[in-house]
Design a protein around this motif. Structure first.
Motif, PDB file in Angstrom:
ATOM      1  N   GLY A   1       0.805  -1.223   0.000  1.00  4.85           N
ATOM      2  CA  GLY A   1       0.000   0.000   0.000  1.00  4.85           C
ATOM      3  C   GLY A   1       0.836   1.270   0.000  1.00  4.85           C
ATOM      4  N   SER A   2       0.180   2.353   0.422  1.00  3.48           N
ATOM      5  CA  SER A   2       0.866   3.656   0.424  1.00  3.48           C
ATOM      6  C   SER A   2       1.611   3.808   1.752  1.00  3.48           C
ATOM      7  CB  SER A   2      -0.186   4.758   0.326  1.00  3.48           C
ATOM      8  OG  SER A   2      -0.972   4.739   1.504  1.00  3.48           O
ATOM      9  N   PRO A   3       2.515   4.791   1.866  1.00  2.00           N
ATOM     10  CA  PRO A   3       3.207   5.003   3.141  1.00  2.00           C
ATOM     11  C   PRO A   3       2.220   5.226   4.290  1.00  2.00           C
ATOM     12  CG  PRO A   3       4.256   6.269   1.403  1.00  2.00           C
ATOM     13  CD  PRO A   3       3.034   5.662   0.801  1.00  2.00           C
ATOM     14  N   GLU A   4       1.067   5.907   4.001  1.00  2.00           N
ATOM     15  CA  GLU A   4       0.081   6.146   5.077  1.00  2.00           C
ATOM     16  C   GLU A   4      -0.560   4.822   5.512  1.00  2.00           C
ATOM     17  OE1 GLU A   4      -0.689   8.087   1.878  1.00  2.00           O
ATOM     18  OE2 GLU A   4       1.182   8.909   2.655  1.00  2.00           O
TER      19      GLU A   4
ATOM     20  N   VAL B   1       0.938   0.610  13.362  1.00  2.00           N
ATOM     21  CA  VAL B   1       0.361   0.879  14.690  1.00  2.00           C
ATOM     22  C   VAL B   1      -0.400  -0.364  15.168  1.00  2.00           C
ATOM     23  CG1 VAL B   1      -1.345   2.275  15.944  1.00  2.00           C
ATOM     24  CG2 VAL B   1       0.187   3.366  14.280  1.00  2.00           C
ATOM     25  N   GLU B   2      -1.208  -0.925  14.262  1.00  2.00           N
ATOM     26  CA  GLU B   2      -1.987  -2.118  14.593  1.00  2.00           C
ATOM     27  C   GLU B   2      -1.060  -3.307  14.911  1.00  2.00           C
ATOM     28  OE1 GLU B   2      -5.187  -2.366  14.851  1.00  2.00           O
ATOM     29  OE2 GLU B   2      -5.477  -4.556  14.885  1.00  2.00           O
ATOM     30  N   LEU B   3      -0.075  -3.497  14.050  1.00  2.00           N
ATOM     31  CA  LEU B   3       0.850  -4.631  14.205  1.00  2.00           C
ATOM     32  C   LEU B   3       1.612  -4.523  15.530  1.00  2.00           C
ATOM     33  CD1 LEU B   3       2.169  -7.127  12.755  1.00  2.00           C
ATOM     34  CD2 LEU B   3       3.926  -5.551  11.927  1.00  2.00           C
ATOM     35  N   GLU B   4       2.075  -3.305  15.815  1.00  2.00           N
ATOM     36  CA  GLU B   4       2.851  -3.095  17.029  1.00  2.00           C
ATOM     37  C   GLU B   4       2.010  -3.453  18.271  1.00  2.00           C
ATOM     38  OE1 GLU B   4       4.724   0.709  16.924  1.00  2.00           O
ATOM     39  OE2 GLU B   4       5.699   0.380  18.866  1.00  2.00           O
ATOM     40  N   GLY B   5       0.754  -3.012  18.245  1.00  2.00           N
ATOM     41  CA  GLY B   5      -0.153  -3.311  19.364  1.00  2.00           C
ATOM     42  C   GLY B   5      -0.281  -4.817  19.534  1.00  2.00           C
TER      43      GLY B   5
ATOM     44  N   GLU C   1      13.770  -7.088  20.452  1.00  2.00           N
ATOM     45  CA  GLU C   1      14.547  -5.864  20.172  1.00  2.00           C
ATOM     46  C   GLU C   1      13.907  -5.052  19.054  1.00  2.00           C
ATOM     47  OE1 GLU C   1      18.671  -6.600  19.174  1.00  2.00           O
ATOM     48  OE2 GLU C   1      18.780  -7.974  20.890  1.00  2.00           O
ATOM     49  N   LYS C   2      13.395  -5.762  18.056  1.00  2.00           N
ATOM     50  CA  LYS C   2      12.814  -5.103  16.874  1.00  2.00           C
ATOM     51  C   LYS C   2      11.487  -4.395  17.190  1.00  2.00           C
ATOM     52  CE  LYS C   2      15.459  -5.878  13.408  1.00  2.00           C
ATOM     53  NZ  LYS C   2      16.501  -5.476  14.302  1.00  2.00           N
ATOM     54  N   LEU C   3      10.873  -4.818  18.262  1.00  2.00           N
ATOM     55  CA  LEU C   3       9.533  -4.341  18.582  1.00  2.00           C
ATOM     56  C   LEU C   3       9.472  -2.818  18.670  1.00  2.00           C
ATOM     57  CD1 LEU C   3       6.826  -5.550  18.993  1.00  2.00           C
ATOM     58  CD2 LEU C   3       7.340  -5.964  21.386  1.00  2.00           C
TER      59      LEU C   3
END
Ligand code: HAM
Length: 433
Positions: free
Chosen positions: A173-176, A183-187, A202-204
């Protein structure tokens, strides 16, 4: 203490390899194939300096990526500029595109390269600190056919070398879209933190996307359940991906849609793809090559407007290894290049003097000729001819020198005949042809 203290003081640096004559058949074959394809697809060759400003890569490949964060060889040059050894070429080619004002050239503007790159990685099989890539970059057109053609080019490169490949493809997709997805993945990943490998933990914080291509076993169930980028990209990007693969279907190129493929460089949008050896798709550091679309890169590097672009790079040390493996496992052997047609053997001082002149004439005729003009016995010289795979040996003894003649020996059958020196070039040409 250096991380390289096990090597002798004048030894090669850890993770670096010399390119040696014994491997020339691989390098030459790969180069000729690359050049042939670049010509056929009408790409012009570009060469950028091995040193670039550090800033070029921090602002394109991305500050939080491994390549920029940990792997760049960086130092200050004598003029106080912060420079790096190029870790990749897409940013350099885009820099060149901008600085030479290529946006006014006719589109697509297509460029290819064969170059060496430096990444301070932990060396292991297929991962070096100096490596080579063949790559292509196409600027100016955003149409699915561009990606289809790039993928076709890579596919042809491998298949004409006799290598089977598996293609993984995705649309990020686009950068946005990507930011929202991260944000979703990190959560999600934070909620599973205690189950993640140490490396992924560490990558988190720094780059959660990279966890998706972790090869650690304990990460796999978490990755399988992770939110998928396909659910976060716009309809337009989904359609774009379907259009790319429709072309691939028409070209009869097999592929796998891989929603975990995100690639380790920040400049991409929409299409990304990677090529693997079959059966080695989940081995760490096993991609033979990869690429994708990067429509914002030239603008990030100071151009007025966005310029659609896409490209790929192939890791040549990995291709060489795959070719070697194929030679070991199958009834397949790459042909040696630059085989000797003729070995020139001589005996005695007068012959030696005459020999060089004749050798020169044969070479001018385009024949590959080697010799040992030292004072070896005829037997030693013929042994060397055999070792080199010479088809014919020319023998110039004292008698032949006196009579203006030379002996032609067929190295396979051992048959010999004497010809006049003045005719030897034509005689040998005829035999070799
Ligand atoms: P990359 O995935 O970083 O992409 O590298 C492309 C290929 O270079 C890899 O698939 C691998 O075969 C080889 N490679 C990378 N690092 C190493 C290493 N340390 N040792 C041996 N081989 C390695 C790029 O470089 C992008 N510039 C590709 C691209 C071109 N995207 C758009 N245009």
């Amino acid at each position: 203490m250096s991380d390289d203290s096990s090597n002798p003081p004048y030894g090669i640096l850890k993770g670096m390899k010399d390119v040696l004559p014994k491997d020339e058949k691989y390098w030459r074959t790969m180069y000729e194939k690359a050049q042939e394809l670049a010509d056929a697809y009408h790409y012009g060759r570009i060469e950028t300096p091995v040193l670039e400003r550090k800033e070029l890569f921090t602002s394109s490949v991305g500050e939080d990526t491994d390549i920029v964060n940990k792997e760049m060889y960086e130092f200050e040059d004598n003029g106080g500029n912060e420079v790096v050894l190029k870790p990749e070429n897409t940013a350099s080619v885009a820099r060149s595109f901008v600085s030479h004002g290529m946006r006014v050239d006719s589109k697509p503007k297509k460029m290819w390269y064969w170059d060496q790159f430096y990444r301070y990685e932990q060396p292991q099989s297929g991962r070096f600190r100096r490596f080579h890539q063949f790559g292509c970059e196409s600027f100016g057109v955003k149409e699915p056919v561009v990606e289809a053609e790039l993928i076709n080019m890579m596919y042809t490169f491998f298949s004409e070398l006799g290598l089977e490949t598996k293609i993984h493809i995705n649309n990020i997709g686009s950068p946005e879209d990507r930011e929202n997805y991260i944000v979703e993945l990190e959560g999600y990943l934070k909620s599973k933190k205690s189950y993640l490998s140490e490396h992924s933990k560490e990558k988190l914080e720094s780059n959660p996307l990279r966890i998706l291509d972790s090869k650690q076993e304990e990460d796999q169930p978490i990755i399988e359940e992770a939110p998928q980028i396909i659910d976060w990209i716009e309809e337009e990007s989904k359609q774009y991906m379907m259009d790319v693969v429709e072309y691939l279907d028409k070209l009869e190129i097999p592929y796998t849609l891989d929603s975990t493929l995100v690639r380790g460089l920040d400049y991409y949008n929409d299409t990304v793809f990677e090529f693997f050896e079959p059966g080695r798709e989940d081995k760490a550091q096993s991609a033979l090559g990869g690429g994708g679309r990067y429509d914002s890169l030239t603008k990030q590097l100071g151009d007025k407007e966005e310029m659609p672009a896409a490209g790929f790079s192939i890791g040549l040390e990995r291709v060489l290894k795959a070719l070697r493996r194929k030679e070991q496992e199958e009834d397949f052997e790459l042909e040696e290049v630059n085989q000797n047609n003729v070995f020139f053997a001589q005996l005695g001082e007068d012959s030696r003097k005459q020999a060089l002149n004749l050798i020169d004439k044969l070479r001018q005729e385009g024949l590959f000729v080697d010799h040992n003009l030292g004072k070896k016995s005829l037997r030693d010289q013929l042994e060397l001819a055999d070792e080199q795979g010479a088809e014919y040996s020319l023998i110039l003894g004292q008698k032949e020198t006196k009579n203006g003649e030379v002996i032609i020996r067929d190295m396979d059958s051992g048959d010999q005949r004497t010809v006049a020196q003045k005719n030897v070039v034509e005689e040998v040409r005829e035999l070799v042809d």
